[in-house]
Design a protein around this motif. Sequence first.
Motif, PDB file in Angstrom:
ATOM      1  N   GLY A  22       0.813  -1.212   0.000  1.00 52.59           N
ATOM      2  CA  GLY A  22       0.000   0.000   0.000  1.00 52.59           C
ATOM      3  C   GLY A  22       0.845   1.260   0.000  1.00 52.59           C
ATOM      4  O   GLY A  22       0.579   2.203  -0.755  1.00 52.59           O
ATOM      5  N   VAL A  23       1.882   1.284   0.844  1.00 55.40           N
ATOM      6  CA  VAL A  23       2.775   2.449   0.888  1.00 55.40           C
ATOM      7  C   VAL A  23       3.472   2.635  -0.453  1.00 55.40           C
ATOM      8  O   VAL A  23       3.606   3.759  -0.954  1.00 55.40           O
ATOM      9  N   ALA A  24       3.923   1.535  -1.066  1.00 65.35           N
ATOM     10  CA  ALA A  24       4.603   1.620  -2.363  1.00 65.35           C
ATOM     11  C   ALA A  24       3.666   2.153  -3.444  1.00 65.35           C
ATOM     12  O   ALA A  24       4.056   2.988  -4.271  1.00 65.35           O
ATOM     13  N   ILE A  25       2.422   1.704  -3.439  1.00 67.18           N
ATOM     14  CA  ILE A  25       1.446   2.198  -4.412  1.00 67.18           C
ATOM     15  C   ILE A  25       1.213   3.689  -4.218  1.00 67.18           C
ATOM     16  O   ILE A  25       1.162   4.461  -5.183  1.00 67.18           O
ATOM     17  N   LEU A 236      -5.899   1.414   2.383  1.00 66.98           N
ATOM     18  CA  LEU A 236      -5.678   2.422   3.423  1.00 66.98           C
ATOM     19  C   LEU A 236      -4.283   3.011   3.346  1.00 66.98           C
ATOM     20  O   LEU A 236      -4.094   4.231   3.414  1.00 66.98           O
ATOM     21  N   PHE A 237      -3.287   2.152   3.195  1.00 69.23           N
ATOM     22  CA  PHE A 237      -1.918   2.649   3.207  1.00 69.23           C
ATOM     23  C   PHE A 237      -1.490   3.217   1.864  1.00 69.23           C
ATOM     24  O   PHE A 237      -0.510   3.960   1.801  1.00 69.23           O
ATOM     25  N   GLN A 240      -2.068   6.856   2.352  1.00 70.49           N
ATOM     26  CA  GLN A 240      -1.172   7.561   3.260  1.00 70.49           C
ATOM     27  C   GLN A 240       0.306   7.290   2.981  1.00 70.49           C
ATOM     28  O   GLN A 240       1.156   7.672   3.792  1.00 70.49           O
ATOM     29  N   GLY A 241       0.614   6.636   1.862  1.00 74.58           N
ATOM     30  CA  GLY A 241       1.993   6.257   1.585  1.00 74.58           C
ATOM     31  C   GLY A 241       2.959   7.425   1.605  1.00 74.58           C
ATOM     32  O   GLY A 241       4.011   7.369   2.258  1.00 74.58           O
ATOM     33  N   HIS A 242       2.626   8.508   0.914  1.00 77.71           N
ATOM     34  CA  HIS A 242       3.532   9.661   0.846  1.00 77.71           C
ATOM     35  C   HIS A 242       3.736  10.282   2.217  1.00 77.71           C
ATOM     36  O   HIS A 242       4.863  10.598   2.619  1.00 77.71           O
ATOM     37  N   THR A 243       2.649  10.431   2.969  1.00 81.85           N
ATOM     38  CA  THR A 243       2.738  11.042   4.298  1.00 81.85           C
ATOM     39  C   THR A 243       3.619  10.226   5.223  1.00 81.85           C
ATOM     40  O   THR A 243       4.442  10.779   5.973  1.00 81.85           O
ATOM     41  N   LEU A 244       3.460   8.924   5.190  1.00 79.00           N
ATOM     42  CA  LEU A 244       4.239   8.064   6.070  1.00 79.00           C
ATOM     43  C   LEU A 244       5.728   8.114   5.734  1.00 79.00           C
ATOM     44  O   LEU A 244       6.574   8.143   6.633  1.00 79.00           O
ATOM     45  N   LEU A 245       6.054   8.147   4.453  1.00 78.16           N
ATOM     46  CA  LEU A 245       7.459   8.185   4.055  1.00 78.16           C
ATOM     47  C   LEU A 245       8.109   9.529   4.333  1.00 78.16           C
ATOM     48  O   LEU A 245       9.327   9.614   4.535  1.00 78.16           O
ATOM     49  N   GLU A 246       7.308  10.597   4.368  1.00 78.63           N
ATOM     50  CA  GLU A 246       7.850  11.933   4.602  1.00 78.63           C
ATOM     51  C   GLU A 246       8.084  12.227   6.079  1.00 78.63           C
ATOM     52  O   GLU A 246       8.771  13.186   6.415  1.00 78.63           O
ATOM     53  N   ASN A 247       7.503  11.426   6.981  1.00 77.59           N
ATOM     54  CA  ASN A 247       7.597  11.723   8.409  1.00 77.59           C
ATOM     55  C   ASN A 247       8.014  10.498   9.221  1.00 77.59           C
ATOM     56  O   ASN A 247       7.342  10.125  10.188  1.00 77.59           O
ATOM     57  N   PRO A 248       9.122   9.862   8.876  1.00 81.44           N
ATOM     58  CA  PRO A 248       9.470   8.598   9.552  1.00 81.44           C
ATOM     59  C   PRO A 248       9.720   8.754  11.050  1.00 81.44           C
ATOM     60  O   PRO A 248       9.244   7.946  11.842  1.00 81.44           O
TER      61      PRO A 248
END
Length: 345
Positions: A22-25, A236-237, A240-248
């Motif tokens: 999901g994050v990758a997509i 779901l992910f 939010q993929g971009h947001t999660l990767l930008e704020n590790p």
Amino acid sequence: MNSISFFDRYLSLWVALCIAAGVAIGKWLPCVPETLGQWEYAHVSLPVAALIALMIYPMMLKIDFRSVRNVGREPRGIVITCVVNWLIKPFTMFAIAWVFFYVIFRAWIAPELADEYLAGAVLLGAAPCTAMVFVWSQLTRGDAAYTLVQVALNDLIILIAFAPIVAFLLGVSGVSVPWPTLLLSVGVFIVVPLLAAAITRSVVIRRRGAAYFNEKFVPRFSPITMVGLLLTLVILFSFQGHTLLENPLHILLIAIPLILQTLLVFLLAYGWAWKWRLPHRIAAPAAMIGASNFFELAVAVAISLFGLQSGAALATVVGVLVEVPIMLLLVKLAQASRAFFNNAD
């Protein structure tokens, strides 16, 4: 206990792979979440809502609705659910989040951002689970009819208590419950699958008999719940993929108090149920409801009060991120401790 299938044994791995997918997509194929995001009403993703309803339907099929009348014979599970969810959980969430965001993590989190993260945490704490608890209940072999009553009562309390608790803890005036979000969620996640299952159960039993229904018909739907869960995570992910990767770093900082809160609430409710010698089929769902969150409601309120790009919205999204892996851990704990409960079955 029945042997665990290969799929169920490595469920945590499949969950991790789906989150990563999901994050990758979301990162490299943003057109997918952008397209799916257009199918939304009142901050509720209609594709996600459909998948959750599909997950819950097989569990509703297992409910003999005549057994709901017997729930009143064991009211203590209801007492645990109500007290832990509404008199304890929101306040422990506030306390734990405040200590971490303002004291322990103050070197990494600015005060104004800590305010927003605290708000998001409180929104999660004041919104105990409505839909996914049916999944956790099934995995722990909980009483389906009892779980239904616990969730229904929880939804009624949300209507009355959610806004006042959030307003009190955050000092935010004019907190309004997004009624379209709440009503749509309750309708899609509970009412629709409940009615569909009741009609299906009645028709199939009338035509083919109870033995066919329980031994042949219901087992056909068993894989649907887990497949629906995994597809839901991918969607779901991806949002939010971009947001999660930008704020590790900040995601990690937010996740820590949320995880501690989840463990605390579960152990409190589960331990209370053990102390009262409740059967495991009631104790496990009672603990799962408080430990998990109604994240659709929390995310919607965070966006409406603080904005889509706010720290509060990010905190509620992190709640989604940590919930499934932690709840799967608690499911394993509940399964492993079944023998310690009265009338373990």
